[in-house]
Design a protein around this motif. Sequence first.
Motif, PDB file in Angstrom:
ATOM      1  N   ILE A  99      91.691 130.464 117.436  1.00 17.02           N
ATOM      2  CA  ILE A  99      92.604 131.365 118.139  1.00 17.02           C
ATOM      3  C   ILE A  99      92.470 132.756 117.517  1.00 17.02           C
ATOM      4  CG2 ILE A  99      95.005 131.831 118.755  1.00 17.02           C
ATOM      5  CD1 ILE A  99      95.437 128.735 118.377  1.00 17.02           C
ATOM      6  N   VAL A 100      91.996 133.705 118.332  1.00 20.02           N
ATOM      7  CA  VAL A 100      91.756 135.069 117.859  1.00 20.02           C
ATOM      8  C   VAL A 100      92.461 136.025 118.806  1.00 20.02           C
ATOM      9  CG1 VAL A 100      90.005 136.804 117.348  1.00 20.02           C
ATOM     10  CG2 VAL A 100      89.507 134.381 116.943  1.00 20.02           C
TER      11      VAL A 100
ATOM     12  N   LEU B 112      90.978 132.141 122.906  1.00 16.01           N
ATOM     13  CA  LEU B 112      90.083 131.207 122.234  1.00 16.01           C
ATOM     14  C   LEU B 112      88.707 131.826 122.051  1.00 16.01           C
ATOM     15  CD1 LEU B 112      90.830 127.746 123.916  1.00 16.01           C
ATOM     16  CD2 LEU B 112      91.858 128.775 121.873  1.00 16.01           C
ATOM     17  N   GLU B 113      88.162 131.585 120.871  1.00 17.34           N
ATOM     18  CA  GLU B 113      86.795 131.973 120.536  1.00 17.34           C
ATOM     19  C   GLU B 113      86.142 130.682 120.042  1.00 17.34           C
ATOM     20  OE1 GLU B 113      85.935 135.753 118.234  1.00 17.34           O
ATOM     21  OE2 GLU B 113      85.797 134.232 116.649  1.00 17.34           O
TER      22      GLU B 113
ATOM     23  N   SER C 149      93.085 127.058 108.894  1.00 23.44           N
ATOM     24  CA  SER C 149      94.207 126.701 109.753  1.00 23.44           C
ATOM     25  C   SER C 149      94.322 127.706 110.893  1.00 23.44           C
ATOM     26  CB  SER C 149      95.502 126.684 108.944  1.00 23.44           C
ATOM     27  OG  SER C 149      96.600 126.492 109.820  1.00 23.44           O
ATOM     28  N   GLN C 150      94.564 127.173 112.095  1.00 22.10           N
ATOM     29  CA  GLN C 150      94.750 128.023 113.277  1.00 22.10           C
ATOM     30  C   GLN C 150      96.206 128.032 113.736  1.00 22.10           C
ATOM     31  OE1 GLN C 150      91.992 129.742 114.986  1.00 22.10           O
ATOM     32  NE2 GLN C 150      91.480 129.376 112.857  1.00 22.10           N
ATOM     33  N   GLY C 151      97.082 127.403 112.959  1.00 20.99           N
ATOM     34  CA  GLY C 151      98.435 127.193 113.437  1.00 20.99           C
ATOM     35  C   GLY C 151      98.429 126.021 114.398  1.00 20.99           C
ATOM     36  N   PHE C 152      99.564 125.583 114.846  1.00 22.87           N
ATOM     37  CA  PHE C 152      99.694 124.456 115.774  1.00 22.87           C
ATOM     38  C   PHE C 152      99.101 123.167 115.204  1.00 22.87           C
ATOM     39  CE2 PHE C 152      98.901 128.341 118.326  1.00 22.87           C
ATOM     40  CZ  PHE C 152     100.176 128.529 118.795  1.00 22.87           C
TER      41      PHE C 152
ATOM     42  N   TYR D  69      92.547 123.258 113.131  1.00 22.07           N
ATOM     43  CA  TYR D  69      91.648 123.994 112.242  1.00 22.07           C
ATOM     44  C   TYR D  69      90.401 124.413 112.992  1.00 22.07           C
ATOM     45  CZ  TYR D  69      94.627 122.436 108.470  1.00 22.07           C
ATOM     46  OH  TYR D  69      95.708 122.242 107.660  1.00 22.07           O
ATOM     47  N   ALA D  70      89.717 125.439 112.460  1.00 25.03           N
ATOM     48  CA  ALA D  70      88.459 125.911 113.037  1.00 25.03           C
ATOM     49  C   ALA D  70      87.639 126.552 111.931  1.00 25.03           C
ATOM     50  CB  ALA D  70      88.726 126.928 114.148  1.00 25.03           C
TER      51      ALA D  70
END
Length: 191
Positions: free
Chosen positions: A81-82, A86-87, A99-102, A105-106
């Motif tokens: 999430i950027v 989404l990227e 961590s991406q939140g929610f 992970y990415a």
Amino acid sequence: MHQEMSLKAQLRAEALARRDALGEEIRIEASLAIADRVAARLTLEPGTIVSGFLPIRSEVDPRPLMMALADRGARLCVPAIVEGRLEFRHLVRGAPLESQGFGTYAPGADAAVLDPSVMLVPMAAFDARCHRIGYGRGYYDRAITALRGKGLSPLLAGLAFAVQEIEEVPAETHDVGLDFIATEAALKEPT
């Protein structure tokens, strides 16, 4: 519009409650069955870019499918999430995840950004027309629209448990239908 949104929210909550009620062993077995069903349906050229996702909460676990596709030569990516969108970042074994939140992970910002030609799409609920209800933030709808804006037409493969099926998704103009949805019980194509 507001009434349609509250209906979507209600349908989302009910489907997620049914999904959450599935036992862990049932979810694992169903995820493996879904992986087999999708792997049998997809024909990939080596180097095909496939976006998967790292599961949160009680979602279908797409990692067995992602590994099967990687074994067939797919290049994997997962969403990051950027700035509210989404990227799709290249997923490389052993690379650190952020961590991406929610609860997801990415790969970090230094990972290559890829444009997938096959997208494994999570969801809260779906119907026989292969319309989906996501988690209410529109990330996937916007990402698919952006890819199409680049002249790309990714194959959209939804992954869900059979208990997430509802009679009808209240479709909105920005909603994107999927090419197929795989559950542990069936592979559904738009009717």
